[in-house]
Write a protein that holds these residues in place. Structure first.
Motif, PDB file in Angstrom:
ATOM      1  N   GLY A 409       0.796  -1.214   0.000  1.00  0.00           N
ATOM      2  CA  GLY A 409       0.000   0.000   0.000  1.00  0.00           C
ATOM      3  C   GLY A 409       0.826   1.258   0.000  1.00  0.00           C
ATOM      4  O   GLY A 409       0.471   2.255   0.603  1.00  0.00           O
ATOM      5  N   ALA A 410       1.976   1.242  -0.664  1.00  0.00           N
ATOM      6  CA  ALA A 410       2.772   2.458  -0.794  1.00  0.00           C
ATOM      7  C   ALA A 410       3.077   2.654  -2.264  1.00  0.00           C
ATOM      8  O   ALA A 410       3.160   1.701  -3.005  1.00  0.00           O
ATOM      9  CB  ALA A 410       4.074   2.321   0.001  1.00  0.00           C
ATOM     10  N   SER A 411       3.243   3.903  -2.657  1.00  0.00           N
ATOM     11  CA  SER A 411       3.400   4.166  -4.080  1.00  0.00           C
ATOM     12  C   SER A 411       4.789   3.752  -4.573  1.00  0.00           C
ATOM     13  O   SER A 411       5.666   3.434  -3.793  1.00  0.00           O
ATOM     14  CB  SER A 411       3.154   5.646  -4.348  1.00  0.00           C
ATOM     15  OG  SER A 411       3.951   6.396  -3.481  1.00  0.00           O
ATOM     16  N   ALA A 412       4.986   3.822  -5.941  1.00  0.00           N
ATOM     17  CA  ALA A 412       6.158   3.241  -6.592  1.00  0.00           C
ATOM     18  C   ALA A 412       7.475   3.859  -6.148  1.00  0.00           C
ATOM     19  O   ALA A 412       7.533   4.962  -5.635  1.00  0.00           O
ATOM     20  CB  ALA A 412       6.024   3.423  -8.094  1.00  0.00           C
ATOM     21  N   GLN A 710       1.037   8.223 -10.474  1.00  0.00           N
ATOM     22  CA  GLN A 710       0.851   8.670  -9.084  1.00  0.00           C
ATOM     23  C   GLN A 710      -0.598   9.031  -8.791  1.00  0.00           C
ATOM     24  O   GLN A 710      -0.882   9.801  -7.888  1.00  0.00           O
ATOM     25  CB  GLN A 710       1.746   9.885  -8.822  1.00  0.00           C
ATOM     26  CG  GLN A 710       3.216   9.524  -8.821  1.00  0.00           C
ATOM     27  CD  GLN A 710       4.107  10.742  -8.727  1.00  0.00           C
ATOM     28  OE1 GLN A 710       3.642  11.844  -8.457  1.00  0.00           O
ATOM     29  NE2 GLN A 710       5.382  10.545  -8.969  1.00  0.00           N
ATOM     30  N   ARG A 712      -2.776   7.321  -7.430  1.00  0.00           N
ATOM     31  CA  ARG A 712      -3.115   6.919  -6.073  1.00  0.00           C
ATOM     32  C   ARG A 712      -2.557   7.924  -5.058  1.00  0.00           C
ATOM     33  O   ARG A 712      -3.260   8.348  -4.132  1.00  0.00           O
ATOM     34  CB  ARG A 712      -2.543   5.525  -5.815  1.00  0.00           C
ATOM     35  CG  ARG A 712      -3.075   4.828  -4.588  1.00  0.00           C
ATOM     36  CD  ARG A 712      -2.382   3.494  -4.455  1.00  0.00           C
ATOM     37  NE  ARG A 712      -2.831   2.774  -3.287  1.00  0.00           N
ATOM     38  CZ  ARG A 712      -3.895   1.982  -3.279  1.00  0.00           C
ATOM     39  NH1 ARG A 712      -4.603   1.828  -4.376  1.00  0.00           N
ATOM     40  NH2 ARG A 712      -4.241   1.361  -2.171  1.00  0.00           N
ATOM     41  N   ASP A 713      -1.275   8.319  -5.277  1.00  0.00           N
ATOM     42  CA  ASP A 713      -0.669   9.306  -4.372  1.00  0.00           C
ATOM     43  C   ASP A 713      -1.466  10.607  -4.374  1.00  0.00           C
ATOM     44  O   ASP A 713      -1.669  11.241  -3.338  1.00  0.00           O
ATOM     45  CB  ASP A 713       0.766   9.628  -4.813  1.00  0.00           C
ATOM     46  CG  ASP A 713       1.729   8.537  -4.391  1.00  0.00           C
ATOM     47  OD1 ASP A 713       1.250   7.529  -3.839  1.00  0.00           O
ATOM     48  OD2 ASP A 713       2.942   8.695  -4.628  1.00  0.00           O
ATOM     49  N   ILE A 716      -4.499  10.180  -2.448  1.00  0.00           N
ATOM     50  CA  ILE A 716      -4.215  10.236  -1.001  1.00  0.00           C
ATOM     51  C   ILE A 716      -4.072  11.684  -0.549  1.00  0.00           C
ATOM     52  O   ILE A 716      -4.640  12.112   0.464  1.00  0.00           O
ATOM     53  CB  ILE A 716      -2.914   9.457  -0.676  1.00  0.00           C
ATOM     54  CG1 ILE A 716      -3.068   7.976  -0.995  1.00  0.00           C
ATOM     55  CG2 ILE A 716      -2.535   9.637   0.790  1.00  0.00           C
ATOM     56  CD1 ILE A 716      -1.750   7.223  -1.005  1.00  0.00           C
ATOM     57  N   ARG A 717      -3.304  12.438  -1.323  1.00  0.00           N
ATOM     58  CA  ARG A 717      -3.087  13.845  -0.958  1.00  0.00           C
ATOM     59  C   ARG A 717      -4.420  14.594  -0.895  1.00  0.00           C
ATOM     60  O   ARG A 717      -4.656  15.404   0.015  1.00  0.00           O
ATOM     61  CB  ARG A 717      -2.152  14.518  -1.974  1.00  0.00           C
ATOM     62  CG  ARG A 717      -0.705  14.091  -1.836  1.00  0.00           C
ATOM     63  CD  ARG A 717       0.143  14.656  -2.953  1.00  0.00           C
ATOM     64  NE  ARG A 717       1.514  14.178  -2.889  1.00  0.00           N
ATOM     65  CZ  ARG A 717       2.488  14.754  -2.182  1.00  0.00           C
ATOM     66  NH1 ARG A 717       2.220  15.834  -1.477  1.00  0.00           N
ATOM     67  NH2 ARG A 717       3.711  14.267  -2.179  1.00  0.00           N
ATOM     68  N   MET A 718      -5.294  14.290  -1.864  1.00  0.00           N
ATOM     69  CA  MET A 718      -6.599  14.966  -1.859  1.00  0.00           C
ATOM     70  C   MET A 718      -7.413  14.533  -0.658  1.00  0.00           C
ATOM     71  O   MET A 718      -8.102  15.349  -0.029  1.00  0.00           O
ATOM     72  CB  MET A 718      -7.352  14.650  -3.147  1.00  0.00           C
ATOM     73  CG  MET A 718      -6.778  15.399  -4.339  1.00  0.00           C
ATOM     74  SD  MET A 718      -7.676  14.997  -5.831  1.00  0.00           S
ATOM     75  CE  MET A 718      -7.517  16.508  -6.743  1.00  0.00           C
ATOM     76  N   ALA A 719      -7.326  13.241  -0.319  1.00  0.00           N
ATOM     77  CA  ALA A 719      -8.058  12.748   0.849  1.00  0.00           C
ATOM     78  C   ALA A 719      -7.569  13.429   2.110  1.00  0.00           C
ATOM     79  O   ALA A 719      -8.316  13.636   3.067  1.00  0.00           O
ATOM     80  CB  ALA A 719      -7.888  11.239   0.960  1.00  0.00           C
ATOM     81  N   LEU A 720      -6.268  13.817   2.097  1.00  0.00           N
ATOM     82  CA  LEU A 720      -5.700  14.454   3.288  1.00  0.00           C
ATOM     83  C   LEU A 720      -5.924  15.960   3.287  1.00  0.00           C
ATOM     84  O   LEU A 720      -5.429  16.667   4.158  1.00  0.00           O
ATOM     85  CB  LEU A 720      -4.202  14.157   3.374  1.00  0.00           C
ATOM     86  CG  LEU A 720      -3.847  12.675   3.538  1.00  0.00           C
ATOM     87  CD1 LEU A 720      -2.334  12.485   3.534  1.00  0.00           C
ATOM     88  CD2 LEU A 720      -4.439  12.123   4.829  1.00  0.00           C
ATOM     89  N   ALA A 722      -5.573  18.161   0.324  1.00  0.00           N
ATOM     90  CA  ALA A 722      -4.983  19.013  -0.716  1.00  0.00           C
ATOM     91  C   ALA A 722      -6.085  19.480  -1.656  1.00  0.00           C
ATOM     92  O   ALA A 722      -6.893  18.675  -2.116  1.00  0.00           O
ATOM     93  CB  ALA A 722      -3.932  18.233  -1.498  1.00  0.00           C
ATOM     94  N   PRO A 799     -10.645  11.783  -6.328  1.00  0.00           N
ATOM     95  CA  PRO A 799      -9.844  11.083  -5.304  1.00  0.00           C
ATOM     96  C   PRO A 799     -10.443   9.738  -4.910  1.00  0.00           C
ATOM     97  O   PRO A 799      -9.711   8.770  -4.683  1.00  0.00           O
ATOM     98  CB  PRO A 799      -9.834  12.061  -4.130  1.00  0.00           C
ATOM     99  CG  PRO A 799     -10.948  13.014  -4.381  1.00  0.00           C
ATOM    100  CD  PRO A 799     -11.148  13.074  -5.849  1.00  0.00           C
ATOM    101  N   LEU A 803      -8.447   6.241  -5.187  1.00  0.00           N
ATOM    102  CA  LEU A 803      -8.153   5.408  -4.025  1.00  0.00           C
ATOM    103  C   LEU A 803      -8.717   3.997  -4.186  1.00  0.00           C
ATOM    104  O   LEU A 803      -8.229   3.054  -3.574  1.00  0.00           O
ATOM    105  CB  LEU A 803      -8.723   6.056  -2.748  1.00  0.00           C
ATOM    106  CG  LEU A 803      -7.976   7.323  -2.322  1.00  0.00           C
ATOM    107  CD1 LEU A 803      -8.711   8.026  -1.194  1.00  0.00           C
ATOM    108  CD2 LEU A 803      -6.559   6.986  -1.897  1.00  0.00           C
TER     109      LEU A 803
END
Lengths: 805, 232
Positions: A409-412, A710, A712-713, A716-720, A722, A799, A803
Motif C-alpha cells: 500500500g505504498a506508491s512506486a 501517481q 493513487r498518491d 491520497i493527498r486529496m483525501a488528506l 490538498a 480522489p 483510491l
C-alpha cells in the motif's frame, strides 16, 4: 549465442507490433535525429571528407604571401610567380592560374563564362589529365597567339552540346577565334567548393605589363612537391627566394614572405566552420531524441516490470534480460535509422534546391556508401545510448521489490523517476544550449541585415557585361559603348537612373592601389587604398550619400583634368580635420602612376560583408577610366527583374557581341554575402526548434506519466486535504523545477556554444545577456505549457476513484 | 437543523452512471453520529459501505440529500472548500494504508498539516505527538517500504490523528493485516475512542464491529435494522 540473438530480435519485433503507437513515436523521434545527422554528414562528406580530385593530393600545395608587418595573406603577383616557377628545387611542377571571365559566342549569342589563363605547369602540378584533346602547344603561351581553349566537362556537356566533334574546331571568344584544344574534368574553384570552377581555360601569355603590375596579386600558384620532399624544405626555399626578390625589387616583394598551404586548406578554406557548427547542432538534436526515447523506454520498463520479474523468476539471468532490452533498443534504432535515411534523402534534395542557401558542399551531397555506413553507425550508437539507461534500471531489478511495489500500500519506488527526471533535465539543458547558439546567430544576422551598408539595395538591378577586347580595343571605343548603352537604358520605361561600375557593393573585390597626397604629413610614403571606377550618378543609383563635394559629371571626360572621389574612411584617416576637396592625390594602379584631384567624398560602402564598410577607397570616373567587364547598376521604379527582358533586347540591338546574361538584383548580393550565415542560422534554428519541441514533449511525457503513475498518491493527498489548486501547483512546480535545473545547466554550458560559434558571430557578445534571458524565458514558458495539461489533469482527479484503484 | 450531532445525513443517495446503467450505491440514507461516538458500518461487499465513507469524508458528493457536519451544510460546497474541511475535520485510515512511498514516515504524517498551512515548528510538535501515540516515533526517517503492514497502518493512524480532526474515518483498517496486527490496530482505535475521538469505521468483521458502540447495517445501499441484517 546467435540463436539467442535471433530469439531476442523476434521477441523485440513482437513487442513493437504489440505497441504500434509506441513504435511509431519512437521511430519518428529517431528518424528526425538520425535523418538530420545523416543529411549534415552527407554535406560534410561532400565538402570536407571526399579526397580532392587530384592524384596524391598530399603532395599538392598552393603559395600564399604574408606581409611581415602583419595583415591577411595574399596571392603572389606575376613577378613573384615567374621566380617561383623556376626557383623551388623540391617541386616536381609549379604552375599558375589567373581567373578571368570570357565572352563566348555560341549558337549565335554571347554568353559570359567563368574562365582562366593557365601557365604550362599548372595542370602538371595538379596532376589533372585532359578527358580528350591535346596539350596547349608551347607557342600558344605567347601573347597574341594564345588562341586555344579547353572547356570544362560540365560546360561542354550542358551548354555546348557534349559532342567530341568540337575538338579542333574554332569558337569565337572575346571576338577572337580560338581552337578548342581539349575537354577538362571539373576543377574545384579556389576556397569554396560551393561555387563553380573555371569553365573555359586558355594559355597564360606573359607580358612585361603584367610582370610590372606588382599590386595585382591574383596568381593562384600550385606546387606539386617531389616524392619525399617536405613542405618545410619547400618553405625554406621559398623564404630564401623571397629574400632575394625583396632585394631585387622591393616595390614588389619588400617585407613579404611566401609560404605553402596544403591544397586541402587552400581549396576548402573555412568551409568546415558552418558545417562543424551544424554537425554539433544535429548531434545535440539526436541526443535529445535519445533522451526522449530513453524516457519512453524507462516508462515502458516500469510497465513491464511484472513480465521481467516473471522472466527473472523463470531463471533468466540479469545479463540475459539486459541483452534482451538492449537488442530491442538497437532494433528500434535501426528501424528509426532506415526512416532517417529516407528523411535525409528528402532533406538533401530540399537543401540542394534551395537557391538562397549557400552551404559549402551542398551541391555534391548525396546518399553514398560513406553516408550509409554513417547512418548505420549512428543508428546502432543511438540504440545503445538510449537503451542503456532503461536496460540498466532493469539490471538492478529485484524480484521481491518489483512484486512488493505492485502489491504494497505504498506508491512506486524512486529510482526510475529520478532517472527520468535527470533525462528531462539533460534535455532542457541541451535545448538551452542550442537556443543560445541560435539566438547568437540570429542576433548576428539581425545586426548584419540592419546595419548601414552605405547604400540602399531596394530596386537596384545589376547587369554584368564583358566587352570583347578585339571589338573594343581602347578606352575610346569602350567609352562610346557605355555612353550609348547608358542612354538607351535611361530611355527604358521603369528605369530611374542608369550607371556603370567596375564592381558593385558586396562583390568582395579587393582591388588594391597605392596612393600619396603631396603636401600631406605622410606625403613621402605611398599608402594602401582600394580602387573602383564608377560612372556619374552611380552613387545616386545605389543610394549612396555624397558627404562633400560633387559627383562625377559627364563633362569629366578623358580630355578633362582627372578627378577622383574618396571614401569617408580615407578622408578620416588621411585628412582629419581638413577639407580634402581640391587636394591632389597620386596613386599607382597596376604599375601605372597617375595624379587626380579630389572632387568629392562619399560615404563608406560595404564591400564583402554588410557590416564591413570602413575601407580607404579611391573612386575614379568611368568616363575617364572605362573598364572592360563592368556592371551596369540601374535604379528602377518597378520590380527590377521585370526590366531584364527589355535590357537583353536592347543589348542585342546595340551590341550583339556583348553578353548581358548575368542579371541580378543588388539585393541578391546581400543574400550571397550573408548566405552562409543564413544557412547556419536557418538550420541551427530548425534544430533549436526541434529541440524545443522535443524537450517540451519530453517534459509533458514525464509529467503525464508521473500523474498517471501517481494517481493513487494524488488521491491520497486529496483525501488528506490538498485542494485542486495545491495539486496543480505541486505538478507545475515539479515540472518547472526539472526544467529550471535544465535551464541553469544549459545556460552554464552555453558559453561552449558561443566559443564554437565564435567565427560566425560578429559584433555580438558570446555572453549576450538578452539572448541568455530570452532563452531562459522561452524555455520557462514552454515548460509551463508542457506541464499545464498534466497539472490540470492531476487537479481534476476523482480522489475516491483513485483510491479505489 | 442544529441538534448537537457531529454528523447528520438526511436522505443521502448516490447514483453511479456506468455504461448508461444507473447503479444506486446509496439510497435515502439517514444517519447521525454524535461527538465522541464509535460507530461501525457493517454489511456485505458492494452494499455501499465505502461509498458512504467517501461521502462522509467529502471525497465524493452525494447525488441527492443533505450532509451537515458540525452544524454546517457541506453537501453544497465546491471542491476546494470540501478539501479544506476534509483537511481540518476529517482523518482517514485506509485498508491499504495509502502512505506515499516517496515520503518518510515523518513526511507522511506531516503532509495534511502542510496543506493546512501550519508552521514548521507546530507541525513538528504535532507529528511527533501523533507518532508517539501510535508507538512509531522511533521510525521517523524510514520509508513505508521499510515497514511491516502493521507498522504502516500505525503510521497511517498517526497521519489521521495529527491534525486533531473531528472524526476519524477508518475504511477496513484491518483488511490488509494479520490477526495479531489487526488486534493491535483495533486496540489503538479503542484507546483513541476512550481518549475522546469520534470514529466511524467500515468493517465486515463482526469481531471488530462489536468494538464500536453502535453498528449501522447497510444492505443494497440502504440502512437496515440489526435484526433484519442478521436475517439477510
Amino acid at each position: 549465442m546467435f540463436s539467442g540473438l535471433l530469439q531476442d530480435l523476434r521477441y523485440g519485433f513482437r513487442q513493437l507490433r504489440k505497441e504500434p503507437l509506441f513504435a511509431a513515436v519512437a521511430i519518428l523521434l529517431l528518424a528526425i535525429g538520425i535523418g538530420a545527422n545523416t543529411a549534415i554528414f552527407s554535406v560534410i562528406d561532400s565538402a570536407l571528407l571526399r579526397p580532392l580530385p587530384y592524384p596524391e593530393p598530399e603532395r599538392l600545395f598552393y603559395v600564399q604571401v604574408k606581409n611581415l608587418e602583419g595583415g591577411a595573406a595574399v596571392l603572389p603577383n606575376m613577378f613573384e610567380y615567374l621566380a617561383l616557377e623556376k626557383g623551388i628545387s623540391s617541386a616536381e611542377a609549379v604552375g599558375a592560374i589567373l581567373g578571368q571571365p570570357f565572352n563566348l559566342k555560341w549558337g549565335g549569342r554571347s554568353m559570359l563564362v567563368s574562365g582562366a589563363y593557365v601557365s604550362p605547369g599548372y595542370f602538371r602540378a595538379l596532376g589533372v589529365k585532359l578527358l580528350a584533346g591535346r596539350e596547349f602547344f608551347p607557342d600558344e603561351y605567347v601573347s597574341g597567339k594564345n588562341q586555344a581553349v579547353y572547356f570544362a566537362e560540365a560546360l561542354w556537356r550542358q551548354r555546348l552540346g557534349g559532342d567530341l566533334g568540337i575538338l579542333g574546331k574554332t569558337v569565337e571568344m572575346e571576338k577572337e577565334v580560338h581552337v578548342v584544344a581539349g575537354i577538362l574534368p571539373g576543377l574545384p574553384s579556389q576556397r569554396s567548393t560551393a561555387t563553380r570552377g573555371p569553365e573555359a581555360v586558355v594559355p597564360l601569355p606573359i607580358t612585361q605589363e603584367m610582370v610590372d603590375a606588382f599590386d595585382r596579386r591574383s596568381m593562384v600558384v600550385a606546387v606539386r612537391l617531389k616524392k619525399g620532399a617536405t613542405k618545410e624544405q619547400a618553405d625554406e626555399e621559398i623564404r630564401a627566394l623571397y629574400r632575394r626578390l625583396a632585394e631585387q625589387e622591393p616595390r614588389s616583394s619588400g617585407n613579404k614572405e611566401g609560404f605553402l598551404v596544403s591544397a586541402d586548406q587552400f581549396l576548402r578554406g573555412s568551409a568546415h566552420q558552418p558545417l562543424i557548427v551544424l554537425a554539433l547542432a544535429a548531434g545535440l538534436a539526436l541526443l535529445l531524441s535519445c533522451a526522449n526515447l530513453a524516457g519512453l523506454l524507462l516508462a515502458r520498463a516500469s510497465s513491464r516490470l511484472r513480465e521481467l520479474a516473471i522472466r527473472s523468476a523463470l531463471g533468466a539471468s540479469q545479463v540475459r534480460i539486459f541483452r534482451q532490452m538492449l537488442t530491442e533498443s538497437v532494433l528500434l534504432s535501426l528501424l528509426g535509422g532506415a526512416a532517417g535515411l529516407g528523411a535525409a534523402g528528402w532533406a538533401i534534395d530540399v537543401l540542394r534546391n534551395w537557391d538562397r542557401l549557400r552551404l559549402p558542399g551542398i551541391r555534391g551531397a548525396e546518399i553514398n556508401l560513406n553516408v550509409l555506413l554513417f547512418a548505420l553507425a549512428v543508428s546502432v550508437a543511438a540504440g545503445l545510448v538510449f537503451g542503456t539507461a532503461p536496460a540498466w534500471s532493469v539490471l538492478r531489478l529485484n524480484l521481491a521489490t518489483a512484486l512488493n511495489e505492485e502489491s504494497r500500500g505504498a506508491s512506486a519506488g524512486r529510482g526510475r523517476s529520478l532517472l527520468r527526471s535527470l533525462l528531462i533535465g539533460a534535455e532542457v539543458a541541451i535545448c538551452a544550449t542550442l537556443l543560445v547558439g541560435s539566438g547568437l546567430l540570429w542576433r548576428t544576422y539581425y545586426r548584419l541585415t540592419q546595419t548601414d551598408m552605405g547604400f540602399r539595395p531596394d530596386n537596384v538591378l545589376l547587369v554584368r557585361t564583358m566587352l570583347p577586347e578585339a571589338a573594343y580595343p581602347d578606352d575610346a571605343a569602350r567609352s562610346e559603348f557605355y555612353r550609348t548603352v547608358l542612354g538607351r537604358m535611361r530611355d527604358l520605361p521603369g528605369v530611374v537612373e542608369a550607371s556603370v561600375t567596375a564592381y558593385p557593393p558586396l562583390a568582395g573585390v579587393n582591388w588594391g592601389c597605392m596612393f600619396r597626397a603631396p603636401g600631406h604629413a605622410t606625403a613621402g610614403e605611398f599608402q594602401q587604398a582600394y580602387y573602383n571606377t564608377v560612372s556619374p550618378r552611380y552613387f545616386a543609383a545605389i543610394g549612396a550619400r555624397l558627404m562633400a563635394g560633387r559627383d562625377f559629371q559627364d563633362s569629366d571626360t578623358r580630355e578633362a583634368p582627372r578627378v577622383i572621389i574618396i571614401s569617408e574612411t580615407l578622408r578620416r584617416q588621411f585628412f582629419p580635420g581638413e577639407d580634402p576637396i581640391g587636394r591632389e592625390i597620386e596613386f599607382v594602379l597596376m604599375g601605372a602612376k597617375r595624379a587626380a584631384t579630389v572632387v568629392g567624398v562619399v560615404q563608406d560602402i560595404a564591400f564583402d560583408q554588410p557590416d564591413n564598410t570602413r575601407r580607404a577607397m579611391i573612386y575614379e570616373s568611368f568616363t575617364q577610366q572605362p573598364w572592360a567587364f563592368p556592371f551596369f547598376a540601374l535604379k528602377t521604379a518597378v520590380p527590377p527583374m521585370n526590366l531584364a527582358p527589355g535590357i537583353a533586347k536592347m543589348m542585342s540591338e546595340v551590341a550583339p557581341d556583348v553578353s548581358a546574361d548575368q542579371v541580378n538584383e543588388l539585393r541578391v548580393l546581400i543574400e550571397r554575402a550573408t548566405g552562409q550565415h543564413t544557412a547556419a542560422l536557418l538550420l541551427f534554428g530548425v534544430f533549436a526548434g526541434l529541440a524545443v519541441l522535443l524537450s517540451g514533449v519530453g517534459l509533458y511525457g514525464v509529467l503525464a506519466l508521473a500523474v498517471a503513475q501517481q494517481r493513487r498518491d494524488i488521491g491520497i493527498r486529496m483525501a488528506l486535504g490538498a485542494t485542486p489548486g495545491m495539486i496543480r501547483t505541486m505538478t507545475l512546480r515539479s515540472g518547472l523545477v526539472l526544467a529550471g535545473v535544465g535551464i541553469v545547466a544549459g545556460l552554464a554550458s552555453a558559453p561552449l556554444t558561443g566559443q564554437t560559434l565564435r567565427r560566425m558571430i560578429y559584433g555580438v557578445d558570446a555572453f549576450d545577456p538578452a539572448v541568455y534571458a530570452g532563452v531562459a524565458v522561452l524555455l520557462a514558458v514552454v515548460s509551463l505549457c508542457a506541464a499545464l495539461v498534466p497539472a490540470l489533469r492531476a487537479s481534476r482527479l476523482d480522489p475516491a476513484a483513485a483510491l479505489r484503484e | 437543523m442544529e441538534n448537537g450531532a457531529l454528523i447528520r445525513l438526511l436522505g443521502i443517495s448516490k447514483v453511479f452512471l456506468t455504461d448508461e446503467v444507473e447503479t444506486h450505491a446509496l439510497d435515502q440514507i439517514h444517519l447521525e453520529i454524535q461527538q465522541g461516538e464509535f460507530v461501525s458500518v457493517a454489511g456485505p461487499s458492494g452494499c455501499g459501505k465505502s461509498t458512504l465513507l467517501s461521502i462522509l469524508g467529502l471525497l465524493e458528493a452525494p447525488t441527492s440529500g443533505q450532509y451537515w457536519l458540525k452544524g454546517t451544510p457541506v453537501h453544497t460546497l465546491g471542491v476546494a472548500e470540501r478539501a479544506r474541511i476534509r483537511n481540518r475535520e476529517i482523518g482517514f485510515i485506509f485498508q491499504a494504508f495509502n502512505l506515499i512511498g516517496d515520503l518518510t514516515v515523518y513526511e507522511n504524517v506531516e503532509l495534511p498539516l502542510t496543506y493546512r498551512g501550519v508552521s514548521a515548528g507546530e507541525r513538528k510538535k504535532l507529528v511527533l505527538e501523533a507518532l508517539e501515540r501510535v508507538g512509531m516515533a522511533h521510525r521517523l526517517k524510514h520509508y513505508p517500504s521499510q515497514l511491516s503492514g502493521g507498522q504502516q497502518q500505525r503510521v497511517a493512524v498517526a497521519r489521521a490523528l495529527a491534525g486533531k480532526p473531528s472524526i476519524l474515518l477508518a475504511d477496513e483498517p484491518t483488511g490488509n493485516l494479520d490477526s495479531a496486527n489487526s488486534d493491535s490496530v483495533m486496540d489503538l482505535l479503542s484507546e483513541l475512542h476512550a481518549g475522546g475521538s469520534t470514529i466511524c469505521m467500515v468493517t465486515h468483521d463482526p469481531r471488530f464491529a462489536r468494538r464500536a458502540q453502535r453498528t449501522i447495517h447497510l444492505f443494497d445501499g440502504r440502512v437496515v435494522p440489526a435484526s433484519q441484517a442478521a436475517a439477510l
